[in-house]
Design an enzyme around this catalytic site. Structure first.
Site, PDB file in Angstrom:
ATOM      1  N   TYR A 243      47.031  42.229  28.453  1.00 50.96           N
ATOM      2  CA  TYR A 243      48.252  42.350  27.656  1.00 50.96           C
ATOM      3  C   TYR A 243      49.454  41.716  28.348  1.00 50.96           C
ATOM      4  CZ  TYR A 243      46.845  45.483  23.837  1.00 50.96           C
ATOM      5  OH  TYR A 243      46.306  46.017  22.709  1.00 50.96           O
TER       6      TYR A 243
ATOM      7  N   LYS B  33      33.478  45.563  32.032  1.00 47.05           N
ATOM      8  CA  LYS B  33      32.530  44.506  31.653  1.00 47.05           C
ATOM      9  C   LYS B  33      32.141  43.797  32.939  1.00 47.05           C
ATOM     10  CE  LYS B  33      30.304  42.106  28.526  1.00 47.05           C
ATOM     11  NZ  LYS B  33      29.151  42.665  27.781  1.00 47.05           N
TER      12      LYS B  33
ATOM     13  N   ASP C 149      42.499  49.922  24.123  1.00 41.65           N
ATOM     14  CA  ASP C 149      43.085  49.776  22.790  1.00 41.65           C
ATOM     15  C   ASP C 149      41.984  49.916  21.737  1.00 41.65           C
ATOM     16  OD1 ASP C 149      45.010  49.097  20.782  1.00 41.65           O
ATOM     17  OD2 ASP C 149      44.184  47.060  20.759  1.00 41.65           O
TER      18      ASP C 149
ATOM     19  N   ASP D  51      40.843  53.494  19.280  1.00 45.18           N
ATOM     20  CA  ASP D  51      40.768  53.487  17.808  1.00 45.18           C
ATOM     21  C   ASP D  51      39.393  53.961  17.355  1.00 45.18           C
ATOM     22  OD1 ASP D  51      43.353  52.493  17.489  1.00 45.18           O
ATOM     23  OD2 ASP D  51      42.738  50.998  16.004  1.00 45.18           O
TER      24      ASP D  51
ATOM     25  N   ASP E 114      30.652  47.169  25.783  1.00 47.69           N
ATOM     26  CA  ASP E 114      29.867  47.009  24.542  1.00 47.69           C
ATOM     27  C   ASP E 114      28.957  48.215  24.339  1.00 47.69           C
ATOM     28  OD1 ASP E 114      28.483  46.182  26.815  1.00 47.69           O
ATOM     29  OD2 ASP E 114      27.447  44.521  25.816  1.00 47.69           O
TER      30      ASP E 114
HETATM   31  C1  IPM Z   1      48.320  50.800  20.256  1.00 45.86           C
HETATM   32  C2  IPM Z   1      48.698  49.649  19.363  1.00 45.86           C
HETATM   33  C3  IPM Z   1      49.537  48.676  20.166  1.00 45.86           C
HETATM   34  C4  IPM Z   1      48.657  48.142  21.277  1.00 45.86           C
HETATM   35  C5  IPM Z   1      50.154  47.541  19.356  1.00 45.86           C
HETATM   36  C6  IPM Z   1      50.927  48.045  18.166  1.00 45.86           C
HETATM   37  C7  IPM Z   1      51.001  46.645  20.212  1.00 45.86           C
HETATM   38  O1  IPM Z   1      47.582  49.058  18.829  1.00 45.86           O
HETATM   39  O2  IPM Z   1      49.232  51.481  20.752  1.00 45.86           O
HETATM   40  O3  IPM Z   1      47.130  51.019  20.430  1.00 45.86           O
HETATM   41  O4  IPM Z   1      47.907  47.192  21.077  1.00 45.86           O
HETATM   42  O5  IPM Z   1      48.720  48.696  22.368  1.00 45.86           O
HETATM   43 MG    MG Z   2      45.778  50.100  19.239  1.00 44.51          MG
END
Ligand code: IPM
Ligand code: MG
Length: 361
Positions: free
Chosen positions: A140, A190, A246, A250, A222
């Site tokens: 990032y 990885k 990230d 999710d 993975d």
């Molecule tokens: C998160 C989001 C952010 C990230 C974005 C909105 C920049 O996806 O907080 O997970 O990628 O970190």
């Molecule tokens: Mg995110």
């Protein structure tokens, strides 16, 4: 000990959900005889509209002085094609406040188990995962990054880089978190392909020596993506880098079933080390339902609970907030996004949900 909290409502449903958390905060003040001062500041698309910058200097200054920050959500289609996007504000504040440790708990609430994307028999074993994501390094922020012509071809590039200090400090946060839970840490990398991951793994193993009571395992990213789906109950704490974290956080959220329920904390160290913590729901700004009183404020309310616990060590107050949320769910009250699970329940709006939780404190 009057704690000062900066509120960054942000865009989309952000202002609605933060307003509900504020109601709950006021209820906590009353019940526990506490007092918090609060101040609103602009970040994200609303800040771009007002000042041209996603993270105005005044906002950053206010956050630096605060004891903690509560963020709603930033972003929306309106700002998607600007050179400076709202997301840059979020990345900027993480970096500026040194918030290297991102804690994302993914827990299945028994009342909402049917919301998980997984089969009931997988969820019944219990899903209670804490993803510890490194937040201010990795690909990032790695340099060089950019877009340029190479041999006549447009190339885009980023750099995935960690130094040993960056790995060690996130490792310590993760080991310490595991120590307070089931004492199992899985480091995700990885290392079969990436040099950066090989260093990551070495430093994780070295840091393990400081936490011999925690059981450490390693997994390639993975495989971890797959294991989260086929056997989520095996995980206690996961520690990983910025990009993998990230994605996996999710995924863990989908396993837990309800994006609208999941809080997060971004810290610059352990509570004992001080520093400003930033707390936010993991969902986005949901522009499609913004302003319609349909959003689920529970993730923001639970983020407030994390703030009370991690930044202020007010465990009793944090417990009360979490308990209030569970009570409201138990009574079958649901915002639209979590209504599938409670067919006999009652659908309530965002504001009502805030009132219901506040009333239970
Ligand atoms: C998160 C989001 C952010 C990230 C974005 C909105 C920049 O996806 O907080 O997970 O990628 O970190
Ligand atoms: Mg995110």
């Amino acid at each position: 000990m009057n704690k000062h909290i900066v509120l960054l409502p942000g865009d989309g449903i952000g202002p609605e959900v933060v307003a509900q958390a504020l109601k709950v905060l006021r209820a906590v003040e009353k019940r526990f005889g506490l007092s918090f001062s609060t101040e609103e500041a602009l970040m994200g698309g609303c800040a771009i509209d007002a000042t041209g910058e996603p993270l105005p200097e005044a906002t950053l200054e206010a956050c630096k002085k605060a004891d903690a920050v509560l963020l709603g959500a930033v972003g929306g289609p309106k700002w998607d094609n600007l050179p400076k996007r709202p997301e840059a504000g979020l990345l900027g504040i993480r970096k500026a406040l040194g918030l290297f440790a991102n804690l994302r708990p993914a827990v299945v609430f028994p009342e909402l188990a049917s919301l998980s994307c997984l089969k009931p028999e997988l969820v019944e074993k219990g899903v209670d995962i804490l993803v510890v994501r490194e937040l201010t390094g990795g690909i990032y922020f790695g340099k060089p990054a950019g877009e340029e012509l190479r041999e006549g071809l447009r190339c885009g590039f980023n750099t995935m880089i960690y130094n040993e200090d960056e790995v060690r400090r996130i490792a310590r946060v993760a080991f310490a978190a595991a120590r307070g839970r089931k004492k199992r840490l899985c480091s995700v990398d990885k290392a079969n392909v990436l040099e950066v991951s090989r260093l990551w793994r070495k430093v994780i193993v070295e840091t393990h020596a400081e936490f011999p009571d925690v059981e450490l395992s390693h997994m390639y990213v993975d495989n971890c993506a797959m294991q989260l789906i086929i056997n989520p109950a095996q995980f206690d704490v996961i520690v990983t880098g910025n990009l993998f974290g990230d994605i996996l956080s999710d995924e863990a959220a989908a396993v837990a079933g309800s994006l609208g329920m999941l809080p997060s904390a971004s810290l610059s160290g352990t509570a004992a080390q001080g520093g400003t913590g930033l707390y936010e729901p993991i969902h986005g700004s949901a522009p499609d339902i913004a302003g319609q009183n349909k959003a689920n404020p529970l993730a923001t309310i639970l983020s407030l609970a994390m703030m009370l616990r991690l930044s202020f060590a007010m465990n009793e107050a944090a417990d009360a907030v979490e308990h209030a949320v569970r009570e409201v769910l138990r009574e079958g009250r649901r915002t639209g996004d979590i209504a599938r699970a409670g067919l006999q329940g009652e659908i309530v709006g965002c504001s009502m949900m805030g009132d219901l939780v506040a009333a239970k404190i």
